[in-house]
Design an enzyme around this catalytic site. Sequence first.
Site, PDB file in Angstrom:
ATOM      1  N   THR A  28      25.473 -31.494 -26.471  1.00  0.00           N
ATOM      2  CA  THR A  28      25.518 -32.726 -25.674  1.00  0.00           C
ATOM      3  C   THR A  28      24.369 -32.736 -24.668  1.00  0.00           C
ATOM      4  O   THR A  28      24.001 -31.678 -24.137  1.00  0.00           O
ATOM      5  CB  THR A  28      26.871 -32.801 -24.937  1.00  0.00           C
ATOM      6  OG1 THR A  28      27.909 -32.819 -25.905  1.00  0.00           O
ATOM      7  CG2 THR A  28      26.976 -34.048 -24.058  1.00  0.00           C
ATOM      8  N   THR A  31      18.516 -33.405 -24.561  1.00  0.00           N
ATOM      9  CA  THR A  31      17.811 -32.591 -25.561  1.00  0.00           C
ATOM     10  C   THR A  31      18.592 -32.611 -26.878  1.00  0.00           C
ATOM     11  O   THR A  31      17.999 -32.767 -27.960  1.00  0.00           O
ATOM     12  CB  THR A  31      17.624 -31.141 -25.054  1.00  0.00           C
ATOM     13  OG1 THR A  31      17.266 -31.169 -23.668  1.00  0.00           O
ATOM     14  CG2 THR A  31      16.534 -30.425 -25.836  1.00  0.00           C
ATOM     15  N   ALA A  83      20.555 -26.677 -22.524  1.00  0.00           N
ATOM     16  CA  ALA A  83      21.116 -25.879 -21.418  1.00  0.00           C
ATOM     17  C   ALA A  83      20.519 -26.390 -20.110  1.00  0.00           C
ATOM     18  O   ALA A  83      19.480 -27.058 -20.100  1.00  0.00           O
ATOM     19  CB  ALA A  83      20.790 -24.400 -21.602  1.00  0.00           C
ATOM     20  N   ASP A  84      21.200 -26.049 -19.029  1.00  0.00           N
ATOM     21  CA  ASP A  84      20.696 -26.418 -17.699  1.00  0.00           C
ATOM     22  C   ASP A  84      19.792 -25.332 -17.131  1.00  0.00           C
ATOM     23  O   ASP A  84      18.856 -25.622 -16.399  1.00  0.00           O
ATOM     24  CB  ASP A  84      21.875 -26.688 -16.759  1.00  0.00           C
ATOM     25  CG  ASP A  84      22.718 -27.834 -17.285  1.00  0.00           C
ATOM     26  OD1 ASP A  84      22.175 -28.940 -17.401  1.00  0.00           O
ATOM     27  OD2 ASP A  84      23.891 -27.608 -17.624  1.00  0.00           O
ATOM     28  N   LYS A  94      25.452 -23.942 -18.614  1.00  0.00           N
ATOM     29  CA  LYS A  94      25.596 -25.231 -19.279  1.00  0.00           C
ATOM     30  C   LYS A  94      26.702 -26.027 -18.584  1.00  0.00           C
ATOM     31  O   LYS A  94      27.428 -25.503 -17.776  1.00  0.00           O
ATOM     32  CB  LYS A  94      25.961 -25.032 -20.750  1.00  0.00           C
ATOM     33  CG  LYS A  94      24.806 -24.479 -21.570  1.00  0.00           C
ATOM     34  CD  LYS A  94      25.121 -24.387 -23.073  1.00  0.00           C
ATOM     35  CE  LYS A  94      25.751 -25.595 -23.639  1.00  0.00           C
ATOM     36  NZ  LYS A  94      25.018 -26.846 -23.405  1.00  0.00           N
ATOM     37  N   GLY A  97      26.297 -31.887 -18.149  1.00  0.00           N
ATOM     38  CA  GLY A  97      26.842 -33.150 -18.683  1.00  0.00           C
ATOM     39  C   GLY A  97      28.359 -33.131 -18.776  1.00  0.00           C
ATOM     40  O   GLY A  97      28.966 -34.107 -19.225  1.00  0.00           O
ATOM     41  N   GLU A 103      31.610 -27.436 -25.901  1.00  0.00           N
ATOM     42  CA  GLU A 103      30.373 -26.730 -26.265  1.00  0.00           C
ATOM     43  C   GLU A 103      30.646 -25.241 -26.476  1.00  0.00           C
ATOM     44  O   GLU A 103      30.107 -24.618 -27.397  1.00  0.00           O
ATOM     45  CB  GLU A 103      29.320 -26.917 -25.165  1.00  0.00           C
ATOM     46  CG  GLU A 103      28.810 -28.352 -25.083  1.00  0.00           C
ATOM     47  CD  GLU A 103      27.891 -28.611 -23.899  1.00  0.00           C
ATOM     48  OE1 GLU A 103      27.157 -29.608 -23.956  1.00  0.00           O
ATOM     49  OE2 GLU A 103      27.909 -27.844 -22.927  1.00  0.00           O
TER      50      GLU A 103
HETATM   51  C1  5RP Z   1      26.013 -30.706 -21.281  1.00  0.00           C
HETATM   52  C2  5RP Z   1      25.067 -29.571 -21.285  1.00  0.00           C
HETATM   53  C3  5RP Z   1      23.651 -29.861 -21.581  1.00  0.00           C
HETATM   54  O1  5RP Z   1      23.226 -29.053 -22.631  1.00  0.00           O
HETATM   55  C4  5RP Z   1      22.813 -29.581 -20.361  1.00  0.00           C
HETATM   56  O2  5RP Z   1      23.328 -30.328 -19.282  1.00  0.00           O
HETATM   57  C5  5RP Z   1      21.337 -29.926 -20.585  1.00  0.00           C
HETATM   58  O3  5RP Z   1      21.160 -31.296 -20.649  1.00  0.00           O
HETATM   59  P1  5RP Z   1      19.767 -31.969 -20.950  1.00  0.00           P
HETATM   60  O4  5RP Z   1      19.402 -31.602 -22.361  1.00  0.00           O
HETATM   61  O5  5RP Z   1      20.036 -33.444 -20.786  1.00  0.00           O
HETATM   62  O6  5RP Z   1      18.760 -31.452 -19.954  1.00  0.00           O
HETATM   63  O7  5RP Z   1      25.420 -28.441 -21.072  1.00  0.00           O
HETATM   64  O8  5RP Z   1      27.300 -30.318 -20.902  1.00  0.00           O
END
Ligand code: 5RP
Length: 219
Positions: A28, A31, A83-84, A94, A97, A103
Site C-alpha cells: 500500500t 510506491t 516503506a517509510d 512501515k 498509510g 501488510e
Molecule cells: C503503508 C506503508 C507504505 O509502504 C509506506 O507508508 C510508504 O509509502 P509511500 O510509498 O507512499 O512513500 O507502509 O502502510
Amino acid sequence: MTQDDMKKAAAKAALEYVTVGSIVGVGTGSTANHFIDCLATIKGRIDGAVASSLETATRLKKHGIEVIDMNMVDVMAVYVDGADEATRYLHLIKGGGGALTREKIAAALSTKFVCIVDESKMVDVLGDFPLPVEVIPMARSYVARHFVKHLGGEPVYRTGFTTDNGNVILDIYGLSIMEPVKLETELNHVTGIVTNGLFARRAPDVLIVSGKNGIQTLT
Ligand code: 5RP
C-alpha cells in the site's frame, strides 16, 4: 529526477521478481501504486493478486487484475511493498498509510518479500519517522501510557483515521531504535496492540533502493 520518478523506477525494477503463473502480494502507498501500474502491463501472465488494503484492492481491480482473498492463499511467491524508513540491514518502519497489519500478514505469507524505496527512505537508525502502532480503540490510552512509562517515545493519536480493520493508530515520535528485532518482539506482547510498524522479524529478502544514480539492490 524527482522523488516520484525514483519511486516509479523502484517499482519497475520489482517486476523482475514476479514469476509467470503466480499470485502476487501487493502493498500500500504511492510506491506500491506505481508497482500496481507496472503489474498491469503483465496482468495476463499472473494468476491474480492479494491486496494489503482496501485502497490497493480498488486500484488492482481498476486495472482488471483479479484480487484474491488472503485466506484463500497458502503462500505468495512474492510480496512487493514500500516503506517509510529502511536500513542497510533490511529493517523497516512501515504503516505511514495505516495498512501495517495487513501488510505484515502479507509479508508473513510470502516466500520472497521485496521492498521498494527511493533513497530518501534510507537511514542509519530507525525512528526519525514516527513508529505507527495499530491499537484496539478501547486500549488507546493504556497503550499510550505504556509507551510513556516503559518504552519511551511520545505517542500521538492519529486523529480522524480508522484502519481497514476498524482500529486506531498511535504514531510514536522520538524513538531511536537501535535494536528493531527486540523492540518489535516487545511490542508484540503489549496488550491492546494489534500490530507495530517494525518489519524486522520478517524483514524483506530484497530491498530495492532507487536513487539519482540508479537502482541498488540489497539482500
Ligand atoms: C503503508 C506503508 C507504505 O509502504 C509506506 O507508508 C510508504 O509509502 P509511500 O510509498 O507512499 O512513500 O507502509 O502502510
